[in-house]
Design a protein around this motif. Structure first.
Motif, short mmCIF file in Angstrom:
data_model
loop_
_atom_site.label_atom_id
_atom_site.label_comp_id
_atom_site.label_asym_id
_atom_site.label_seq_id
_atom_site.Cartn_x
_atom_site.Cartn_y
_atom_site.Cartn_z
N LEU A 22 0.84 -1.19 0.00
CA LEU A 22 0.00 0.00 0.00
C LEU A 22 0.88 1.24 0.00
CD1 LEU A 22 -2.53 -1.21 2.70
CD2 LEU A 22 -2.99 -1.00 0.25
N SER A 23 0.55 2.21 -0.85
CA SER A 23 1.33 3.43 -0.94
C SER A 23 0.47 4.64 -0.61
CB SER A 23 1.95 3.58 -2.34
OG SER A 23 0.97 3.56 -3.34
N LEU A 24 1.11 5.73 -0.22
CA LEU A 24 0.43 6.95 0.20
C LEU A 24 -0.55 7.42 -0.88
CD1 LEU A 24 0.64 9.18 2.54
CD2 LEU A 24 1.92 10.48 0.85
N MET A 25 -1.77 7.81 -0.47
CA MET A 25 -2.77 8.30 -1.41
C MET A 25 -3.04 9.79 -1.28
SD MET A 25 -5.55 5.18 -1.76
CE MET A 25 -5.89 4.96 0.00
N GLY A 26 -3.06 10.33 -0.07
CA GLY A 26 -3.38 11.73 0.12
C GLY A 26 -4.88 11.98 0.03
N PRO A 27 -5.30 13.25 0.09
CA PRO A 27 -6.73 13.56 0.04
C PRO A 27 -7.38 13.06 -1.24
CG PRO A 27 -5.48 15.46 0.77
CD PRO A 27 -4.48 14.46 0.29
N PRO A 28 -8.61 12.50 -1.16
CA PRO A 28 -9.31 12.01 -2.35
C PRO A 28 -10.01 13.15 -3.09
CG PRO A 28 -10.64 11.56 -0.43
CD PRO A 28 -9.37 12.20 0.07
N LYS A 29 -9.25 14.13 -3.54
CA LYS A 29 -9.79 15.27 -4.28
C LYS A 29 -8.64 15.97 -4.98
CE LYS A 29 -10.16 19.26 -2.56
NZ LYS A 29 -10.62 20.50 -1.93
N ASP A 42 7.09 11.18 -1.13
CA ASP A 42 6.16 10.33 -0.39
C ASP A 42 6.91 9.11 0.14
OD1 ASP A 42 4.20 12.06 -1.19
OD2 ASP A 42 3.40 10.74 -2.76
N TYR A 43 6.63 8.77 1.40
CA TYR A 43 7.19 7.55 1.98
C TYR A 43 6.05 6.74 2.60
CZ TYR A 43 9.19 4.32 5.32
OH TYR A 43 9.48 3.17 6.03
N THR A 65 6.98 -3.81 3.09
CA THR A 65 7.45 -3.01 1.97
C THR A 65 7.70 -1.57 2.40
OG1 THR A 65 6.12 -4.35 0.46
CG2 THR A 65 6.97 -2.28 -0.39
N ASN A 66 8.85 -1.04 2.03
CA ASN A 66 9.17 0.37 2.18
C ASN A 66 9.19 1.00 0.80
OD1 ASN A 66 10.10 0.95 5.16
ND2 ASN A 66 11.00 -1.02 4.60
N MET A 67 8.47 2.11 0.61
CA MET A 67 8.43 2.81 -0.66
C MET A 67 8.81 4.26 -0.47
SD MET A 67 4.99 1.53 -2.61
CE MET A 67 4.58 -0.19 -2.81
N LEU A 68 9.63 4.78 -1.38
CA LEU A 68 10.01 6.18 -1.38
C LEU A 68 9.88 6.70 -2.81
CD1 LEU A 68 11.15 8.57 0.29
CD2 LEU A 68 13.43 7.83 -0.46
N PHE A 69 8.98 7.69 -3.00
CA PHE A 69 8.70 8.20 -4.33
C PHE A 69 8.94 9.71 -4.41
CE2 PHE A 69 5.78 4.49 -4.49
CZ PHE A 69 6.22 3.93 -5.69
N THR A 218 -6.63 -2.87 5.27
CA THR A 218 -7.58 -3.81 4.66
C THR A 218 -7.68 -4.99 5.62
OG1 THR A 218 -6.01 -5.19 3.42
CG2 THR A 218 -6.70 -3.12 2.39
N GLY A 219 -8.39 -6.04 5.21
CA GLY A 219 -8.51 -7.20 6.07
C GLY A 219 -7.20 -7.92 6.33
N ASP A 220 -6.23 -7.78 5.40
CA ASP A 220 -4.96 -8.49 5.53
C ASP A 220 -3.76 -7.58 5.29
OD1 ASP A 220 -5.56 -11.48 5.90
OD2 ASP A 220 -6.87 -10.94 4.24
N ALA A 221 -3.94 -6.27 5.45
CA ALA A 221 -2.82 -5.37 5.21
C ALA A 221 -3.04 -4.07 5.98
CB ALA A 221 -2.68 -5.06 3.72
N TRP A 222 -1.94 -3.39 6.26
CA TRP A 222 -2.01 -2.05 6.84
C TRP A 222 -0.78 -1.27 6.40
CZ3 TRP A 222 1.83 -0.18 10.04
CH2 TRP A 222 2.68 -1.11 10.64
N ALA A 223 -0.90 0.06 6.45
CA ALA A 223 0.21 0.91 6.02
C ALA A 223 0.13 2.26 6.71
CB ALA A 223 0.18 1.11 4.50
N VAL A 224 1.28 2.87 6.90
CA VAL A 224 1.39 4.25 7.35
C VAL A 224 2.22 4.99 6.31
CG1 VAL A 224 1.12 3.80 9.80
CG2 VAL A 224 3.39 3.69 8.78
N GLY A 225 1.89 6.25 6.10
CA GLY A 225 2.61 7.02 5.10
C GLY A 225 2.70 8.49 5.46
#
Length: 232
Positions: A22-29, A42-43, A65-69, A218-225
């Motif tokens: 899961l990767s950072l999404m930000g505001p849905p707008k 984004d991390y 997973t670690n992601m840096l974009f 989600t039911g089988d995942a979590w993330a912080v960003g």
């Protein structure tokens, strides 16, 4: 081929994938005015369960997973923005640390209703990977992608925003393996849970800069960003 050898092969194939998390999404707008641009970093850190199917067996692996974009955005209209992201990601499984690999993607955000304090919108983003790797004569070629689709409200107060909502998370990939040119077979990769939710907070800081912090599950995942960017 013994089952243990096949599982090792599947795990090795999975560790060749750099961008499943899961990767950072930000505001849905849309957050950019028409013609406005942005650049940011984004991390995200995530723990996800993925399912491997191939060689006559199914294996479920929990991965970190670690992601840096680097994130580049552009305001297409007042209600729509697009962005591309380039960066690195690394995958860790139990007893295995993967290398950092190049990752990339793109997405869009749309505002449906824009009121004074509460806006409603949605977003779409995709990360994908095509590559191959070799281990003791075993060569693995993979073609895979990951999609996140979210919708929800964004509440805006002075110099800050609270946002979130439900989202969908899809992972789909396939690969082929061979041993010194001799075909071993194909395998598939997919997510364990599709439905999830997220919540985040955004803060305006000096000189048109902003900071976003969020949590996804989600039911089988979590993330912080966390994301830091600047508009210009």
């Amino acid at each position: 081929m013994e089952k243990k050898v096949i599982v090792v092969l599947l795990v090795f194939a999975f560790c060749s994938l750099p961008s499943f998390g899961l990767s950072l999404m930000g505001p849905p707008k849309a957050g950019l005015a028409e013609g406005q641009s942005s650049i940011g970093v984004d991390y995200s850190y995530s723990e996800t369960k993925l399912k491997f199917s191939g060689f006559g067996i199914t294996a479920i692996e929990e991965v970190e997973t670690n992601m840096l974009f680097i994130n580049l955005g552009y305001g297409i209209t007042e209600q729509c923005e697009g962005f591309v992201r380039l960066g690195v990601a690394d995958v860790k499984l139990e007893d295995f640390d993967g290398d950092s690999e190049f990752a990339y993607g793109f997405g869009t955000k749309v505002t449906f209703i824009d009121d004074e304090n509460v806006s409603w919108g949605g977003l779409f983003q995709i990360n994908w990977f095509q590559g191959d790797d070799n281990f003791s004569g075993v060569n693995v070629e993979i073609d895979a992608y990951e999609i996140q689709i979210a919708a929800g409200p964004t509440y805006e107060a002075e110099n800050m925003r609270i946002y979130g909502g439900p989202f969908l998370h899809f992972v789909d990939g396939d690969g082929d393996a061979d041993f010194f040119g001799y075909p071993l077979g194909s395998f598939d990769v997919e997510e364990e849970s599709v439905f999830g939710g997220y919540i985040g907070a955004g803060f305006d800081i000096a000189d048109d800069s902003y900071l976003n912090v969020e949590f996804q599950f989600t039911g089988d995942a979590w993330a912080v960003g966390v994301g830091l960017g600047k508009k210009f």
